[in-house]
Scaffold this motif. Structure first.
Motif, PDB file in Angstrom:
ATOM      1  N   GLN A 120     -60.396  74.003  61.742  1.00 22.60           N
ATOM      2  CA  GLN A 120     -61.247  73.146  62.578  1.00 22.60           C
ATOM      3  C   GLN A 120     -60.778  71.693  62.497  1.00 22.60           C
ATOM      4  OE1 GLN A 120     -63.121  74.674  64.697  1.00 22.60           O
ATOM      5  NE2 GLN A 120     -62.661  76.601  63.654  1.00 22.60           N
ATOM      6  N   PHE A 121     -60.267  71.296  61.324  1.00 17.28           N
ATOM      7  CA  PHE A 121     -59.679  69.954  61.220  1.00 17.28           C
ATOM      8  C   PHE A 121     -58.462  69.858  62.143  1.00 17.28           C
ATOM      9  CE2 PHE A 121     -62.266  69.249  57.431  1.00 17.28           C
ATOM     10  CZ  PHE A 121     -62.534  67.896  57.540  1.00 17.28           C
ATOM     11  N   LYS A 122     -57.705  70.951  62.202  1.00 13.80           N
ATOM     12  CA  LYS A 122     -56.543  70.992  63.094  1.00 13.80           C
ATOM     13  C   LYS A 122     -57.018  70.840  64.544  1.00 13.80           C
ATOM     14  CE  LYS A 122     -52.657  73.926  62.506  1.00 13.80           C
ATOM     15  NZ  LYS A 122     -52.226  75.331  62.426  1.00 13.80           N
ATOM     16  N   ALA A 123     -58.090  71.542  64.863  1.00 10.55           N
ATOM     17  CA  ALA A 123     -58.613  71.515  66.237  1.00 10.55           C
ATOM     18  C   ALA A 123     -59.037  70.111  66.671  1.00 10.55           C
ATOM     19  CB  ALA A 123     -59.785  72.480  66.356  1.00 10.55           C
ATOM     20  N   VAL A 124     -59.437  69.268  65.715  1.00 10.72           N
ATOM     21  CA  VAL A 124     -59.863  67.918  66.118  1.00 10.72           C
ATOM     22  C   VAL A 124     -58.740  66.891  65.921  1.00 10.72           C
ATOM     23  CG1 VAL A 124     -62.309  68.417  65.695  1.00 10.72           C
ATOM     24  CG2 VAL A 124     -60.988  67.268  63.917  1.00 10.72           C
ATOM     25  N   GLY A 125     -57.532  67.364  65.650  1.00 12.08           N
ATOM     26  CA  GLY A 125     -56.372  66.469  65.701  1.00 12.08           C
ATOM     27  C   GLY A 125     -55.682  66.128  64.392  1.00 12.08           C
ATOM     28  N   PHE A 126     -56.140  66.646  63.257  1.00 10.59           N
ATOM     29  CA  PHE A 126     -55.453  66.356  61.989  1.00 10.59           C
ATOM     30  C   PHE A 126     -54.262  67.320  61.829  1.00 10.59           C
ATOM     31  CE2 PHE A 126     -59.714  64.709  61.283  1.00 10.59           C
ATOM     32  CZ  PHE A 126     -59.475  63.513  60.647  1.00 10.59           C
ATOM     33  N   GLU A 127     -53.192  66.817  61.212  1.00  5.03           N
ATOM     34  CA  GLU A 127     -52.004  67.680  61.092  1.00  5.03           C
ATOM     35  C   GLU A 127     -51.590  67.969  59.661  1.00  5.03           C
ATOM     36  OE1 GLU A 127     -48.998  65.799  63.479  1.00  5.03           O
ATOM     37  OE2 GLU A 127     -50.233  66.003  65.275  1.00  5.03           O
ATOM     38  N   TRP A 128     -51.960  67.031  58.749  1.00  6.29           N
ATOM     39  CA  TRP A 128     -51.503  67.154  57.353  1.00  6.29           C
ATOM     40  C   TRP A 128     -52.591  67.859  56.552  1.00  6.29           C
ATOM     41  CZ3 TRP A 128     -49.595  66.819  52.561  1.00  6.29           C
ATOM     42  CH2 TRP A 128     -48.261  66.419  52.413  1.00  6.29           C
TER      43      TRP A 128
END
Ligand code: JHZ
Length: 436
Positions: A120-128
């Motif tokens: 879900q963090f990936k879904a909102v734009g985080f990559e690391w």
């Protein structure tokens, strides 16, 4: 013996611990069996109250390697939990703000399970994104999702692998940890290396457990049952200030706390030359960035009104559990006599406590439906009930469904709507046994 007896409170070290609950000798909640066998271990399941800091804790600690080597629980099976994780990712993004929040801000999730939250963090734009997880089967799931992984428990060694993070998250793991001070201190160390960093920790709230008689959430994995008072003390002693707390409905009622260091190092604002290389590092109070919100004081005030710093409240809670046991046994016996088909939904850890404590077995509940592939084909220890896929409902057309994962009842009722329309009744075990 692969367990240790608790003599001192894990938060305040007091020896003034009093037992208020004894659920007997129960099997490990996630120790699912390949056969309906009687060959498994049972461990005492008792809860103690600390007279000093009011922490509730189990009387024994089972070796975590026994509990978490292979872990059948997959967080991603529940859509409700996924939505909850998405909300958390968005909230963190908002708190970090556009200045601090870049796709490369490292986010580390402790006990990442199958990577549900980090996705879900990936879904909102985080990559690391870094998943720390001890279970071999789950770390593979995280890898499949393209997450960076660190295999192991969160401790001195694993904390060194990712030296600094913007945000550290830990949902439903603090209650599973014996050395809570080491756990939070390692979070504090990792946060101290990054300006404006903070952690977000979620755990079931004892106020909800007691008021809604969720005694089935007591099992050997959950070593502590937290109130805010001991949590605040723990974080303070580990050098972190709680600046916000949210009360959430997930898992029957949880607290989410946000904590940061009192001070961060930053470049001083004005220098003689104004050049970056001329700037000095200075201590900046974190109150300027993350002021303590009113939610903290409000929760403290609320908690004081709940009588949960008083041992007597826990004795009353123990009495209510006996009523649930009695009622559930009578109900299931009556349905058995009437030859009704009863199944369970959700082979949850709490289901193992409920069924074993109430002496329910496969003569009362024919099978338990669970959408987790890793659980299907296994058996609940102690009651010989098989775990099956949803197809079973079509084949067997049950009369009753016991909501063993009552925390996800809305989602489960939604999934079984066609059976409800055909007349299936649901049995809710807590806060009191109810037929819906
Ligand atoms: P669930 C979990 O405990 C895990 P458990 C953990 N022990 C913890 O600390 C607490 O939460 C807080 C299934 N299911 O979440 C999936 C479906 O099949 O109530 C699970 O097996 N279909 C770390 O195990 C079970 O139900 C569905 O649609 O007591 C749910 O387990 C849904 C929604 C769930 O908790």
């Amino acid at each position: 013996m692969n367990y240790r007896i608790v003599t001192n409170c894990r938060i305040c070290n007091s020896t003034r611990l009093r037992k208020y609950l004894d659920l007997g000798n129960l099997p490990l909640a996630n120790g699912l069996l390949n056969y309906p066998s009687t060959e498994f271990r049972r461990y005492p399941l008792q809860v103690l109250f600390c007279d000093e800091c009011s922490l509730s804790q189990l009387s024994i600690i089972v070796d975590p390697k026994t509990l978490y080597k292979d872990y059948p629980y997959h967080s991603s099976v529940s859509e409700t939990f996924k939505k909850h994780c998405l909300e958390m990712a968005n909230t963190v993004k908002e708190i970090l703000g556009p200045k601090e929040c870049t796709p490369l801000s490292p986010i580390l999730d402790i006990a990442a399970n199958d990577g549900c939250l980090l996705e879900q963090f990936k879904a909102v734009g985080f990559e690391w994104l870094v998943a720390v997880e001890p279970a071999e089967n789950l770390i593979k799931e995280c890898e499949k999702k393209g997450l960076r992984t660190v295999k192991g428990f969160w401790n001195d060694e694993t904390a060194k692998i990712v030296p600094g993070c913007d945000v550290i998250t830990a949902t439903n793991v603090l209650a599973h940890v014996d050395d809570v001070k080491g756990f939070v201190t390692n979070i504090a160390k990792s946060l101290s290396r990054v300006r404006n960093s903070f952690c977000v920790i979620e755990f079931p709230y004892l106020v909800d457990l007691i008021s809604k008689v969720q005694f089935d959430t007591i099992y050997h994995e959950h070593l502590s049952y937290f109130l805010f008072k001991p949590i605040k003390r723990l974080f303070k002693e580990c050098g972190l200030r709680i600046f916000r707390v949210d009360r959430l409905s997930i898992h029957g009622g949880s607290l989410r706390i946000y904590a940061c260091h009192e001070k961060y190092q930053d470049f001083e604002k004005s220098t003689s030359s104004g050049k970056d290389y001329d700037k000095k590092l200075v201590d900046v109070p974190s109150e300027d960035v993350y002021p303590t919100e009113k939610s903290v004081k409000e929760l403290e005030r609320f908690e004081k009104t709940q009588n949960l710093y008083d041992f007597k409240t826990y004795q009353k809670f123990a009495e209510k559990i006996l009523e649930i046991k009695d009622f559930l046994q009578k109900l299931l016996l009556d349905l058995k006599r009437k030859r009704k088909k009863v199944v369970g939904y959700g082979a949850s850890a709490k289901g193992t406590t409920l069924l074993n404590y109430c002496n329910v077995d496969s003569t009362h509940i024919k099978a338990i439906v669970d959408d987790t592939k890793a659980k299907q084909g296994k058996f609940i220890p102690g009651c010989k009930i098989p775990i099956v896929s949803k197809d079973y409902l079509d084949k067997e057309q049950p009369d009753y469904i016991v909501l063993l994962s009552w925390n996800f009842s809305t989602e489960i009722i939604q999934k079984t709507l066609k059976f409800k329309e055909r007349g299936v009744r649901y049995i809710l075990p807590v806060p009191q046994v109810e037929v819906l």
